[in-house]
Design an enzyme around this catalytic site. Sequence first.
Site, mmCIF file in Angstrom:
data_model
loop_
_atom_site.group_PDB
_atom_site.id
_atom_site.type_symbol
_atom_site.label_atom_id
_atom_site.label_comp_id
_atom_site.label_asym_id
_atom_site.label_seq_id
_atom_site.Cartn_x
_atom_site.Cartn_y
_atom_site.Cartn_z
ATOM 1 N N LYS A 180 0.859 -1.192 0.000
ATOM 2 C CA LYS A 180 0.000 0.000 0.000
ATOM 3 C C LYS A 180 0.883 1.225 0.000
ATOM 4 C CE LYS A 180 -4.498 0.821 0.363
ATOM 5 N NZ LYS A 180 -5.590 -0.080 -0.033
HETATM 6 N N1 GLU Z 1 -7.476 -0.024 -3.210
HETATM 7 C C1 GLU Z 1 -8.223 -1.215 -3.428
HETATM 8 C C2 GLU Z 1 -8.289 -2.051 -2.164
HETATM 9 O O1 GLU Z 1 -8.024 -1.577 -1.090
HETATM 10 C C3 GLU Z 1 -7.728 -2.003 -4.624
HETATM 11 C C4 GLU Z 1 -6.340 -2.486 -4.554
HETATM 12 C C5 GLU Z 1 -5.823 -3.090 -5.860
HETATM 13 O O2 GLU Z 1 -6.596 -3.272 -6.760
HETATM 14 O O3 GLU Z 1 -4.626 -3.344 -5.912
HETATM 15 O O4 GLU Z 1 -8.671 -3.192 -2.221
#
Ligand code: GLU
Length: 439
Positions: free
Chosen positions: A129
Site C-alpha cells: 500500500k
Molecule cells: N485499493 C483497493 C483495495 O483496497 C484495490 C487495490 C488493488 O486493486 O490493488 O482493495
Amino acid sequence: MPHSSGTTDSRPTQTVIHRDKDTFLGEDNPFEAMMSRFDRAAELLNLDPGLYSVLRHPEKQVIVSVPVLLDNGEVQVFTGYRVLYSTTRGPGKGGIRFASNVSLEEVKALAAWMTWKCALVNIPFGGSKGGVVCDPNSLSNAELERLTRRYTSSILEILGPDSDVPAPDINTNERVMAWIMDTYSMHKRHTVTAVVTGKPVEMGGSRGRREATGRGCTIAAREAMRRREMPIHGARVAVQGFGNVGSIAAKHLEREGCSIISVSDVSGALYDENGLDVEDLLSWVQNHRFLSGYPKADPIGEHELLTAECEVLVPAAIENVITSKNAADIRAKIICEGANGPTTANADRILDEQGVYVVPDILANAGGATVSYFEWVQDRGGYFWDLETVNLRLERILVQAFDEVATMAERHNVNLRTAAYMLSIERVAAVHRLRGLYA
Ligand code: GLU
C-alpha cells in the site's frame, strides 16, 4: 465526520493532520487492529513461532520526501509512503491514497490487509500500500500531476509488474494511474502497462475494474443474506460513503431488489424509509458534487445512518467508524465492509455478542483487487476480455471465497473475520514453508 470514499475514489478530504503511532488512541490504531485479529487467527492455526514473527513484520517500508513545485512558484515538500507487507505469494499489490491523515501505521495496516485479501481470493499477489500526506482538493490538476510523478519516481525501484503493482485508493483514480504508468514507462524507456491497475481502458485498463469493488461488495452482501436465509427482495440497506464503492454497491443492491433506505457522504446523510432512488442520487451528485441539498429525502446524522434499523449496513467510507462507542447501538443484521478497516477490534466483540453477521473487509471489498489481477493478466497477455467475461470470473471467485470462509467459520465455530484471517494466513504460511528461509 470525515469520510470521502470507499477503497477507490477521487472525492473530498480533510485538513492536514500528521499522525504517527503515538497519536492513535487505543482502538483507533489500524495496525494494532489488524494485529489483534492476526494474533487470534495465528493462535487458532497453531502457527509456528518463526512464521508468526515473519508474518508480523512488513517486508519493506519506504518513506520519501516529495518536493513539488506549486503553481504560485513555491516549493512544498510532501511525505509519501510505500509499504510492501509481503511478496511471498507474488508481487506486492495495493492502492495508493492521497489524504491528509495518511500515516505509516495506517499504510502498514492497509498493506497487511492487502496481503490477506489477495490470499483469500487466491490471486498470485502479495500485499502492499502507498500514500501521500496531502489534501488533493487544495491542489490544482497540474500540481497533482507533478506530485504523482515525483512520488512515482521516488519509489521507482520498488515498482514493477513483477515486484509491486499499485492501484487506485482514496482520492486517487484512473487519471492518477495513467500518470504513474507514464512516469514509470518513461524511466524504463518502453511502455509498461502492467505496472499499475485501475488505468483507463484505452491504455490497458480492464473493463469492469472501476465498478469491481462495489460489484464485489454487492455479491458479498447477497451471499451473506443467502447464508442467513434472509430475502434479498425488500431488504433494507444503509450505505455509508457514496464514492466509487458505496455508490456502486447501492446501485447494484437496488437492482437486486434491496431498498436503499439511507446513504451518506462527507456532506451528510439522507434517509427515506420507503427507499431512495439511487440513479436519481447519482445524477444529483453528478451535478452538485455532494449529497447535501438533495430535496427528495430527509437529512439525518451519521450516527443515525450507522444505527438505522435495517437488514444490511455497508460501511464504505474510511477506517474506524464502528467502534466500542457505537457498536452496541447497531441494529443491522449484516454488516458488509466495503471500506478497509471500518470496524475496530473492540467493536467486533460487541457485534459478536449481538449476533451481527459481519462480512469482513478482506472479503467484502476484494472485488477491486480481483479485477486488478484480471487487468494485470490481460496487460501481460496483451489480450483483453469483454465485460461479461470479467464479471463472470469475478462472481465465480468471490462466491467461492465466500463459501470457503463460511465453511471455515462453521468448522471452527468462529466469526467470518477470524475464518477469513485463518484461511488467508494459512495460504501465505504454506508458501513460506514451501519456499523455506533463505539464510
Ligand atoms: N485499493 C483497493 C483495495 O483496497 C484495490 C487495490 C488493488 O486493486 O490493488 O482493495
